[in-house]
Design an enzyme around this catalytic site. Sequence first.
Site, PDB file in Angstrom:
ATOM      1  N   TYR A   1      -3.331  10.942   1.153  1.00 45.04           N
ATOM      2  CA  TYR A   1      -3.952  10.844  -0.168  1.00 45.04           C
ATOM      3  C   TYR A   1      -3.998  12.212  -0.841  1.00 45.04           C
ATOM      4  O   TYR A   1      -3.707  12.343  -2.041  1.00 45.04           O
ATOM      5  CB  TYR A   1      -5.375  10.282  -0.041  1.00 45.04           C
ATOM      6  CG  TYR A   1      -5.417   8.809   0.236  1.00 45.04           C
ATOM      7  CD1 TYR A   1      -5.580   7.884  -0.795  1.00 45.04           C
ATOM      8  CD2 TYR A   1      -5.280   8.314   1.519  1.00 45.04           C
ATOM      9  CE1 TYR A   1      -5.611   6.529  -0.553  1.00 45.04           C
ATOM     10  CE2 TYR A   1      -5.312   6.961   1.784  1.00 45.04           C
ATOM     11  CZ  TYR A   1      -5.479   6.065   0.742  1.00 45.04           C
ATOM     12  OH  TYR A   1      -5.494   4.719   0.996  1.00 45.04           O
TER      13      TYR A   1
ATOM     14  N   ASP B   1       0.851  -1.187   0.000  1.00 45.23           N
ATOM     15  CA  ASP B   1       0.000   0.000   0.000  1.00 45.23           C
ATOM     16  C   ASP B   1       0.898   1.251   0.000  1.00 45.23           C
ATOM     17  O   ASP B   1       1.821   1.337  -0.803  1.00 45.23           O
ATOM     18  CB  ASP B   1      -0.959  -0.035   1.196  1.00 45.23           C
ATOM     19  CG  ASP B   1      -2.105   0.947   1.053  1.00 45.23           C
ATOM     20  OD1 ASP B   1      -3.105   0.583   0.400  1.00 45.23           O
ATOM     21  OD2 ASP B   1      -2.016   2.069   1.570  1.00 45.23           O
TER      22      ASP B   1
ATOM     23  N   HIS C   1      -4.587  -7.853  -0.380  1.00 47.90           N
ATOM     24  CA  HIS C   1      -3.890  -6.589  -0.150  1.00 47.90           C
ATOM     25  C   HIS C   1      -3.100  -6.576   1.156  1.00 47.90           C
ATOM     26  O   HIS C   1      -2.031  -5.982   1.228  1.00 47.90           O
ATOM     27  CB  HIS C   1      -4.918  -5.457  -0.145  1.00 47.90           C
ATOM     28  CG  HIS C   1      -4.332  -4.092  -0.097  1.00 47.90           C
ATOM     29  ND1 HIS C   1      -3.601  -3.556  -1.140  1.00 47.90           N
ATOM     30  CD2 HIS C   1      -4.358  -3.125   0.869  1.00 47.90           C
ATOM     31  CE1 HIS C   1      -3.220  -2.328  -0.830  1.00 47.90           C
ATOM     32  NE2 HIS C   1      -3.665  -2.047   0.384  1.00 47.90           N
TER      33      HIS C   1
END
Length: 409
Positions: A313, A180, A369
Site C-alpha cells: 500500500y 484486489d 470482493h
Amino acid sequence: MSTEQPFKISVSDDKLDLLRRKLDLCVFPDELEDSGTSYGAPLADIRRLVDYWKTGFDWRAQEAALNADFPQFTRDIEVAGFETLNIHYVHQTSQAVDAIPLLFVHGWPGSFLEVRKILPLLTAVSPEHPSFHVVAMSLPGFGFSQAPSKKGFRIAQYAEVGHKLMLALGYNEYVTQGGDWGSLITRMMALQYGGKHVKAWHTNMPLGIPPPVTRPVSYLKWLVTPYTAAEKVGAQRFSLFDKQGRGYFIEQGTQPQTLGYSLADSPVGLLGWIYEKLLSWTDKYPWTDDEVLTWISIYLFSRAGPTASVRIYYETYQSGDWQHLQAQRPSIPMGISVFPAEIEIRPLSWYKMSGNLVFSNTSHTKGGHFAAWETPDVLVKDLHKMFGKGGPAFSVVPGKTGYESPQAQ
C-alpha cells in the site's frame, strides 16, 4: 533461476505455544451499546473467535488439509534492482493435453488460500468447458514467500515475479486472473508482457475510468446514458466505502511500520484488523470460525510476518502507481466479472475505457470482493465462457485451447 523445491507448511511448536500464551493474555477493549459493525469488528465476534482459537481450533488439522489440497513449491526468482526472492506457489496441472496456463494473483487481505475452491473447477477436464494449468503464487511478503528487504518494491516488481515464475515453469504464453492487488498486478503484466507472453487477462475487481473528452463520442454517450439500477447501487456502495471504509488504506499507505507492530505482536489485533474486511467486503458470506482462523493463521505464521504484507500500500500510494495504472490501457483481450458487493463498482462504459474489453459479466446477483472464495462456481463459469469454445478469448494461447486434443481422445 533456481530449481523448484517441494514445499509443505510446517509451523513450529514454539510458534503455536507462543500463540496460546498471547491469547491467554489478551485484553479486550470495551464497546459502545448497539454499535454493531459500524465502529469496526464486533466485540462479541472477536471474543467468540478468540475463545475458539484457544479451545477448539486445530491448526495442525488445517495445516495437514492445506498440504493435502495444494501441490506447493518454492523457487528463487531474481528481481531486477532488488535481491533474489524465494517464492512460494501452488502449481496444479490439468490432465487435458491442451490446458491453458493461468496465473492466479491474490491481494490483501487474501493469500494463495483463495485459489482453494476454484482449483479443482479450473483443472477439471470436460468436453463442455476449457481446462487450465493453474499457478497461484504467494506475493512477495505474503504467505510463505520471502519479502523484499529494500524500499521501492512496487507493482512492476510484483508483476516481474509473476511473469518470471511462469517462464520458469515453462509457460512462455499464458493468461492471468486476479482481484484486489491481483487486479493491478495483472494489469501491469498485461502492459509489460502483453502480446508476446500474456495473451489475455481477467479480473473480478476491474478499474474503471470515465471516458475522456478526447474521445468525444464515448464521452457524450456516457453523459447522456443513465446509470442502470445496479450501477446506481454500486455507486452508492463505493461512496459509503469512501466515507467510512478507507481508513485502513490511508494508514497502510502512509505509516505501515507503525501499524505493523500491532499486527506482528498481537494475534487478536491481527484478527480484528482482517476480520472486519472479511465481514464488510463480502456479500453476507457465512464465514465459519475455522475458515476465519485459517485465513488469519496464514498471515500470523507467514514467512515474513504480517507487517510485510501491508507495505504494498505504501509503495503504490506514495509512487502514484494506482493513478498511473488506471490511465493505462492494455491492448490484449480483457475480461471482467463484477459482483454486487464489490468495494468499487463503475458503469460498464468506464470499464470499456480501461482495456480491450472482450468479455464482461455485470449481471451477477450475489458475491463480493473475495469472489474466488464466496462464489467459486460463478467466477469459474465466467472464465469458461471467456476462454471456452465460442468465447471471445478462445484459443488465445496458441496450441492451448483448454480441451483434449483429438489425438488424446
